[in-house]
Scaffold this motif. Structure first.
Motif, mmCIF file in Angstrom:
data_model
loop_
_atom_site.group_PDB
_atom_site.id
_atom_site.type_symbol
_atom_site.label_atom_id
_atom_site.label_comp_id
_atom_site.label_asym_id
_atom_site.label_seq_id
_atom_site.Cartn_x
_atom_site.Cartn_y
_atom_site.Cartn_z
ATOM 1 N N UNK B 67 0.965 -1.479 -0.464
ATOM 2 C CA UNK B 67 0.183 -0.247 -0.078
ATOM 3 C C UNK B 67 0.671 1.542 0.397
ATOM 4 N N UNK B 68 1.957 0.967 0.755
ATOM 5 C CA UNK B 68 2.538 2.308 1.024
ATOM 6 C C UNK B 68 3.142 2.202 -0.870
ATOM 7 N N UNK B 69 3.829 1.289 -1.334
ATOM 8 C CA UNK B 69 4.106 1.719 -2.932
ATOM 9 C C UNK B 69 2.842 2.536 -3.525
ATOM 10 N N UNK B 70 2.091 1.873 -3.438
ATOM 11 C CA UNK B 70 0.580 1.924 -4.317
ATOM 12 C C UNK B 70 0.355 3.622 -3.995
ATOM 13 N N UNK B 71 0.653 4.114 -2.669
ATOM 14 C CA UNK B 71 0.637 5.935 -2.733
ATOM 15 C C UNK B 71 1.875 6.462 -3.137
ATOM 16 N N UNK B 72 2.650 5.769 -3.055
ATOM 17 C CA UNK B 72 3.909 6.334 -3.244
ATOM 18 C C UNK B 72 3.800 6.726 -4.702
ATOM 19 N N UNK B 73 2.835 5.485 -5.904
ATOM 20 C CA UNK B 73 2.829 5.719 -7.123
ATOM 21 C C UNK B 73 2.171 6.963 -7.516
ATOM 22 N N UNK B 74 1.036 6.980 -6.602
ATOM 23 C CA UNK B 74 -0.304 8.263 -6.925
ATOM 24 C C UNK B 74 0.390 9.745 -7.298
#
Lengths: 240, 91, 152, 89
Positions: B67-74
């Motif tokens: 989820x951290x990666x997802x947020x970073x992508x966004x």
């Protein structure tokens, strides 16, 4: 001799008339000034009622009312009554109320919010009854073997004044089967009706009266309605 | 040319459809994917994380790196939009 | 340039609905533990409510509530909250993003600490997603400087 | 543990939904008007969301409804309003 007397008499009478005329003009001038002053004062009074009510509402009270409504909505959604979730709800409602308190009550008119809410909830059953009867009527029109559909577009000027009552009227018209609000332009409604009976029902204006009652618009005297006397005096003065 | 395209698409679709034949059934508890870590999540998550919704527990606790990666992508997508599209105001 | 709407029905209804949409979005973020939802969905709903405000009430009215600068700060602070909670766990002698170590800081049971940690990162994700979605819309719809803005 | 057969697919409902998804997908790539294509794509997302919800993945359904059908459509409409509405091919 007589001629000179006549001329003198005419002169004096003319002078008298001139005096009377100037006196009348003065009188009218003061009258104009007085009426315009009183009108200004009256306007200011009514304005003060409006803006005073609005300003009193627009500040802290407005925030509190928005907060209470949002918090009630939160509790309704959440369904958890422990301290942690209620505290979360208070924080969230405060945040949203702070951000949007001027949106929910942007154009509040003079009137008691509780009375409006009460009357609004009393209006809903009547609207439901109207929707049901209109449903039955439209179904009978459609199912009748011979088609009686006679679509027409009505235009009418409404007597409602605030945007919220316009929207309520427009949505009530759209919710009632057979009629659809197409547009509102400067208080003029453009409505599509299925046939003549529906249009006649709409033109009778019961719905409009009820909405005016709900939003307390029939109960007040507005600036536009006050008789404006100063221009009449002005016309009279120019005539002299 | 269009016929060739259509043929390619149809053949690819058929191969993909053939590939799905070997997939486990929907909701099969004995499929390999639901035998490895899923039972642990299902039995432990509510107790260990005090979170009744297991999906959230997996998403935000067990797999929080994802989820951290997802947020970073966004976030980086938003930054890219700002850098590419936003122009300075002329004063 | 997305122009603001002239339709009074849409405008009034948007004005009334926006606070309730926003409180619903916060509810979705905060109750990700118990019901479907979470930071991502709640943030998107929050962004949608602000976009609704922008296309009904115009740019200026929206910028009073949420300016470009605020959006940029919010989007980075959302990721910062997320990563910061991980770093706090690291400082408290745990693994990165191991929320059970937060129990010492918050004085609760480890299980409950994990629940609170999930809530914290949901808030971070929600903030970041809301700000990014809104800023992307903002930049796409208003790439060029319009005449109206130059006059300000 | 979910017992096998406790929650079966509702076959006719599922097939109808899949049919709608298929129709929407084909319509979205066939239609020339880009705005209509975006709207059909939004409808496609909603049917996908119904399928997820019917399969029990409510979280995924919620994400699909809010992200793909909501903000995705809005962003694409904004992009169309900045570029052109007709597709070139």
């Amino acid at each position: 001799m007589e001629v000179t007397l006549l001329i003198e008499a005419m002169d004096t009478s003319f002078r008298l008339m001139e005096d009377a005329r100037s006196q009348a003009v003065d009188l009218l001038n003061t009258a104009v000034k007085l009426t315009s002053e009183t009108r200004d004062i009256e306007e200011k009074n009514i304005q003060a009622i409006f803006t005073g009510a609005q300003e009193a509402k627009s500040g802290f009270q407005n925030l509190v009312v928005t907060f209470l409504m949002l918090f009630a909505f939160w509790v309704l959604l959440s369904g958890k009554y422990d301290l942690f979730h209620l505290a979360l709800g208070v924080i969230c409602s405060l945040l949203i109320a702070y951000l949007t308190h001027d949106l929910l009550f942007a154009n509040v008119r003079v009137g008691d919010a509780r009375v409006i809410a009460y009357r609004f909830f009393a209006y809903i059953p009547w609207l439901l009854y109207q929707i049901i009867t209109a449903n039955i009527y439209v179904a009978s029109v459609v199912l009748r073997p011979k088609q009686h559909v006679d679509p027409q577009i009505l235009r009418f000027k409404t007597k409602l004044e605030s945007d919220i009552s316009w929207v309520t009227l427009a949505n009530s018209i759209t919710l009632t089967p057979g009629t659809i609000t197409m547009d509102i332009r400067d208080g003029e409604f453009i409505v599509h009706a299925l046939d003549k009976k529906v249009a006649a029902d709409l033109n009778a204006g019961e719905m409009e009266d009820r909405i005016a009652h709900v939003f307390m618009e029939a109960d007040h005297i507005y600036v536009q309605d006050a008789l404006d006397v100063a221009p009449i005096f002005g016309e009279l003065k120019r005539g002299l | 040319m269009k016929i060739v395209n259509l043929l390619v698409v149809i053949i690819t679709g058929m191969v993909l459809a053939y590939g799905t034949m070997d997939m486990p059934d929907w909701g099969d508890p004995n499929s390999p994917a639901s035998r490895h870590v899923s039972p642990g999540y299902i039995s432990d998550a509510v107790e260990k994380t005090a979170t009744p919704n297991i999906v959230t527990a997996v998403l935000a606790d067990y797999r929080s790196y994802d989820t951290l990666g997802e947020t970073a992508v966004i976030f980086s997508a938003g930054m890219a939009c700002i850098l590419l599209l936003r122009r300075k105001r002329k004063k | 340039m997305i122009q603001k709407s002239d339709d009074i029905i849409i405008k009034t209804l948007a004005r009334i609905l926006v606070p309730f949409i926003q409180i619903y979005a916060l509810y979705v973020i905060m109750h990700g533990h118990y019901s479907p939802g979470g930071g991502f969905q709640g943030g998107v709903i929050l962004a949608a409510s602000i976009i609704l405000l922008m296309i009904t009430h115009g740019l200026k009215d929206t910028q009073k509530r949420m300016s470009e600068k605020t959006v940029a700060i919010l989007s980075s602070s959302g990721v910062l909250i997320y990563a910061g909670i991980g770093v706090v766990c690291l400082i408290l002698a745990g693994n990165y993003l191991d929320y059970s170590k937060l129990a010492k800081l918050l004085h609760v049971a480890p299980a409950h600490a994990r629940s609170l940690g999930i809530l914290g990162i949901e808030i971070g994700v929600g903030l970041a997603v809301m700000a990014v979605m809104f800023s992307v819309f903002f930049d796409i719809s208003r790439g060029e400087v319009s005449q109206e803005d130059e006059d300000e | 543990m979910v017992e096998r057969g406790e929650k079966e697919l509702i076959i006719p409902f599922d097939i109808i939904l899949l049919l709608f998804v298929l129709i929407c997908a084909i319509a979205a790539i066939t239609v020339r008007d880009l705005l209509s294509a975006v709207m059909i794509l939004g409808a496609y997302s909603f049917f996908m969301c119904l399928i997820w919800a019917q399969m029990g993945a409510v979280d995924v359904a919620f994400t699909e409804a809010s992200v793909s059908a909501g903000v995705g459509t809005i962003l694409m409409v904004a992009a169309i309003s900045k570029t052109t509405r007709r597709s070139k091919d």
